[in-house]
Design a protein around this motif. Sequence first.
Motif, PDB file in Angstrom:
ATOM      1  N   LEU A  70      48.239  36.094  35.802  1.00 34.21           N
ATOM      2  CA  LEU A  70      47.643  35.118  36.721  1.00 34.21           C
ATOM      3  C   LEU A  70      46.361  35.641  37.353  1.00 34.21           C
ATOM      4  O   LEU A  70      45.399  34.889  37.540  1.00 34.21           O
ATOM      5  CB  LEU A  70      48.651  34.699  37.786  1.00 34.21           C
ATOM      6  N   ASN A  71      46.320  36.924  37.684  1.00 39.17           N
ATOM      7  CA  ASN A  71      45.095  37.485  38.249  1.00 39.17           C
ATOM      8  C   ASN A  71      43.957  37.456  37.244  1.00 39.17           C
ATOM      9  O   ASN A  71      42.805  37.242  37.611  1.00 39.17           O
ATOM     10  CB  ASN A  71      45.335  38.908  38.767  1.00 39.17           C
TER      11      ASN A  71
ATOM     12  N   GLN B  98      43.521  35.162  35.078  1.00 42.36           N
ATOM     13  CA  GLN B  98      43.089  33.757  35.034  1.00 42.36           C
ATOM     14  C   GLN B  98      42.162  33.419  36.189  1.00 42.36           C
ATOM     15  O   GLN B  98      41.212  32.666  36.038  1.00 42.36           O
ATOM     16  CB  GLN B  98      44.299  32.816  35.114  1.00 42.36           C
ATOM     17  N   SER B  99      42.483  33.950  37.356  1.00 42.22           N
ATOM     18  CA  SER B  99      41.766  33.537  38.562  1.00 42.22           C
ATOM     19  C   SER B  99      40.765  34.554  39.067  1.00 42.22           C
ATOM     20  O   SER B  99      40.105  34.309  40.066  1.00 42.22           O
ATOM     21  CB  SER B  99      42.779  33.247  39.679  1.00 42.22           C
ATOM     22  N   ASN B 100      40.670  35.703  38.417  1.00 38.47           N
ATOM     23  CA  ASN B 100      39.774  36.779  38.838  1.00 38.47           C
ATOM     24  C   ASN B 100      40.114  37.325  40.227  1.00 38.47           C
ATOM     25  O   ASN B 100      39.259  37.843  40.907  1.00 38.47           O
ATOM     26  CB  ASN B 100      38.309  36.338  38.789  1.00 38.47           C
ATOM     27  N   HIS B 101      41.365  37.196  40.655  1.00 35.19           N
ATOM     28  CA  HIS B 101      41.845  37.798  41.904  1.00 35.19           C
ATOM     29  C   HIS B 101      42.614  39.059  41.533  1.00 35.19           C
ATOM     30  O   HIS B 101      43.801  39.007  41.234  1.00 35.19           O
ATOM     31  CB  HIS B 101      42.769  36.854  42.682  1.00 35.19           C
TER      32      HIS B 101
ATOM     33  N   TYR C 146      53.061  33.016  43.637  1.00 37.47           N
ATOM     34  CA  TYR C 146      51.710  33.582  43.511  1.00 37.47           C
ATOM     35  C   TYR C 146      50.888  32.952  44.621  1.00 37.47           C
ATOM     36  O   TYR C 146      50.598  31.753  44.578  1.00 37.47           O
ATOM     37  CB  TYR C 146      51.145  33.227  42.131  1.00 37.47           C
TER      38      TYR C 146
ATOM     39  N   ASN D 167      47.721  33.985  47.582  1.00 36.42           N
ATOM     40  CA  ASN D 167      46.810  34.906  48.216  1.00 36.42           C
ATOM     41  C   ASN D 167      47.245  35.127  49.663  1.00 36.42           C
ATOM     42  O   ASN D 167      47.516  34.181  50.378  1.00 36.42           O
ATOM     43  CB  ASN D 167      45.390  34.354  48.156  1.00 36.42           C
TER      44      ASN D 167
END
Length: 159
Positions: free
Chosen positions: A129-130, A132-135, A155, A157
Motif C-alpha cells: 500500500l505504501n 501505491q501511495s508513496n507514503h 491502513y 495515516n
Amino acid sequence: MQQFNDAQRVQDYYRQRQQQPGWFNLVQALFSGILTSAEDEDAREFLKMIGGNLAAQHTLPAAGTVGELEDNLNALLARFDWGVVSIDATGQYLSLRHLAWPVPSQGQDDILWQTALIAVLEGAYSQWLNAQSNHAQVPVRWLETTAEGGFIFRYQNGL
C-alpha cells in the motif's frame, strides 16, 4: 449478510486450493521458532520485515481505484495461496478484511500461527500500500480477528 458472504467466500477458496505439506510445515516451524525464541515485539517486528521484503520482491501493479487495488492484491495473494482480501474505503482509512488465510496443521499452535501470519501480513500490506501511495512510513495495523476468522487490518495515516 456480510458474515454469510464471508463464509461462502472462505469455503469457495478452500475448495479450490490445496496445501503443499513440506513447505507449509517448514514455514510453521520457522514461525514457531522465531516467536518462541525472541521477545514478543522483536519477533513481530522481524516477521513484519519478512512480509515487507517478500512484498517488495512481488510488486503490486499500480491501481487507479480501490476495486483495482483489491483485484491486484488478490492476484498476488493467490500466487502464495494466502487467501483473499476485501477492502472498504472511507475518507480517513482503508479497512482490509483478510479471509481464508492458510490454516495450521492439526496439532499445531493456532494462536502462535495466527500471531506470526498477522505480523507477516502487516509487513506485506504496508509495503504494497505504501508503494501505491508513496507514503513510506504509513503502517498497516491489525485491529482484530473476527468471530468468523477474518483478520481486520487498517491502513491510516497517523494511526
